[in-house]
Every structure is written in C-alpha cells, then in structure tokens.
Design an enzyme around this catalytic site. Sequence first.
Site, PDB file in Angstrom:
ATOM      1  N   GLU A  94       0.966  -1.196  -0.124  1.00 28.60           N
ATOM      2  CA  GLU A  94      -0.011   0.070   0.057  1.00 28.60           C
ATOM      3  C   GLU A  94       0.856   1.354  -0.111  1.00 28.60           C
ATOM      4  OE1 GLU A  94      -2.409  -1.181   3.250  1.00 28.60           O
ATOM      5  OE2 GLU A  94      -3.312  -2.776   2.046  1.00 28.60           O
ATOM      6  N   GLU A 166       4.043 -10.891   0.402  1.00 31.05           N
ATOM      7  CA  GLU A 166       2.632 -10.444   0.169  1.00 31.05           C
ATOM      8  C   GLU A 166       2.395 -10.004  -1.296  1.00 31.05           C
ATOM      9  OE1 GLU A 166       0.996  -8.919   4.053  1.00 31.05           O
ATOM     10  OE2 GLU A 166       1.671  -7.223   2.905  1.00 31.05           O
TER      11      GLU A 166
END
Length: 250
Positions: A94, A166
Amino acid sequence: MKKLIVANWKMNPMSLASAKLIFNALEKGAKKFSKQSEVVVCSPAVYLFSLAGKQIKLGGQNMFYEDSGAFTGEISPAMLKNSKCQYVIIGHSERRGYFNETDETVNKKIKGAIAHKITPILCVGETASEKKQGKTKEVLKRQVLAALKAVPQKKVKTSGLCVAYEPRWAIGTGDACPTTEAQTIKILLEKIIAQKYSRPLSQKMRFLYGGSVNGDNAQDFIQEAKFQGLLIGGASLKPAEFIRIIKKAV
Ligand code: PGA
C-alpha cells in the site's frame, strides 16, 4: 524458532479507546501461546505511546529514513525506537502503490531501521498484472536485492530482518495465495537470500506470508508452505479471529 505473528492494523481503528480495547484483548489471548509465538502489533503511530503489553510487542507501519528535521508529516526511526517499537514494516504494497514508495526509498528505510536497532519486516510482492505476465520471480528478486543493496550480511543477521511475501492481489481480497504457490515463493526467497549472502543466513531468516490470512488458512502457510510467520491485516482487528490464527500457526 518462535512463529512471528504480525498484526498490521493499517489506518484502523478510529479511536484510542478502540485501539486499547483490541490491543488488550489480543494481549490476553496471546498469553497462552507465548512460548511458541512472538506477536507484534503494528498500530497507527498516534496510538503507539498509549499501548503497552507484556506479551505483545509494538511495531511501526512505515517510517522515514532521516533521524529528524524538516520532513513534515514523517516519523523517524529514532521516534519509533523511543515509542518502544521493536519492529517496523517497510515497503508494504500500500505504501508502494499509493504513496510512491520505491525500491530506493525502501533500501534507505531498511538501513535507517537497522541503524536504530529496529527489526525491519521487508514486504515484497507482485501485482496481479505482473503475475499474469509471468513476472513474479523477476519482480521479487528485484525488490529483495534492491531493498538489501549495500546492507552487509552481519547487519541483516543482527537486526533479525524478516522478509514478508505479500502478493498484492491477495491483500484485502479474501483471495489468499494457494499454499503450493506460496511454498514455491518461500523457496525462491530463501534462494535469493542464500545467493546474496549465505545459506546459513537464509536458514535463520524468518519469512512471513501475508494476504487474506484467516483462521482457516493460517495453518497451511506455516505447516505446508513452511513460512515462519504471518502478516495479518483485516483479521488482526478482530481479536477472536486473530487469536485463532495464532493458535493455528503454532
Ligand atoms: P490482509 O492484509 O490480511 O487484510 O489481506 C495483509 C497486509 O496488508 O499486510
């Protein structure tokens, strides 16, 4: 080796009262598994000073690399250290996706964290389109090597640096990476570390999986894919589910 279970609260919850409520519930639940697991909560920075536990360690979700100065809105490694943070997430997708985090800034932040004796949790992961184009391995190799550029083996070792895989397409989607695929990536990451540094270091390093982890799939990533820890977003805000994850992971 203790399993490293990291809660990434992201930009949640909305008040200190709620943060304390969740933290205290996690603290209570994690106690039973303290011999087999190390639990870290990466809360928003504004709550760090007000959260304290015996079982649970604290971590930052991001930081800047300079110690202090005219960098409006940023938080330094020294500040995290002074807020009792032992860990910091660096290069979360993010941050890379929404806030222009680059491989170069990730590298500077890794060095900054190590210099302040904070354990970096380096996040790497491919996007859905990179995966579709068959670029996963290439992307992961580039991200890991760039993040660790000019970081000596000794510093990686003493800092306890962890690498979290991730996949971006698995974050917050409920669509976790299939276990066999995750296992292949774990082996690849170990190989990248072994080739850059040494096999003993790659064997000592903790590799984490993150992306839609829940109480039902946590065990697969640890037992089958052989990760040494988990990075958990959404489910880490739900104490009962998070404790179930810890229980399944140990
Ligand atoms: P998620 O997030 O568990 O909500 O998918 C993981 C992360 O972003 O670290």
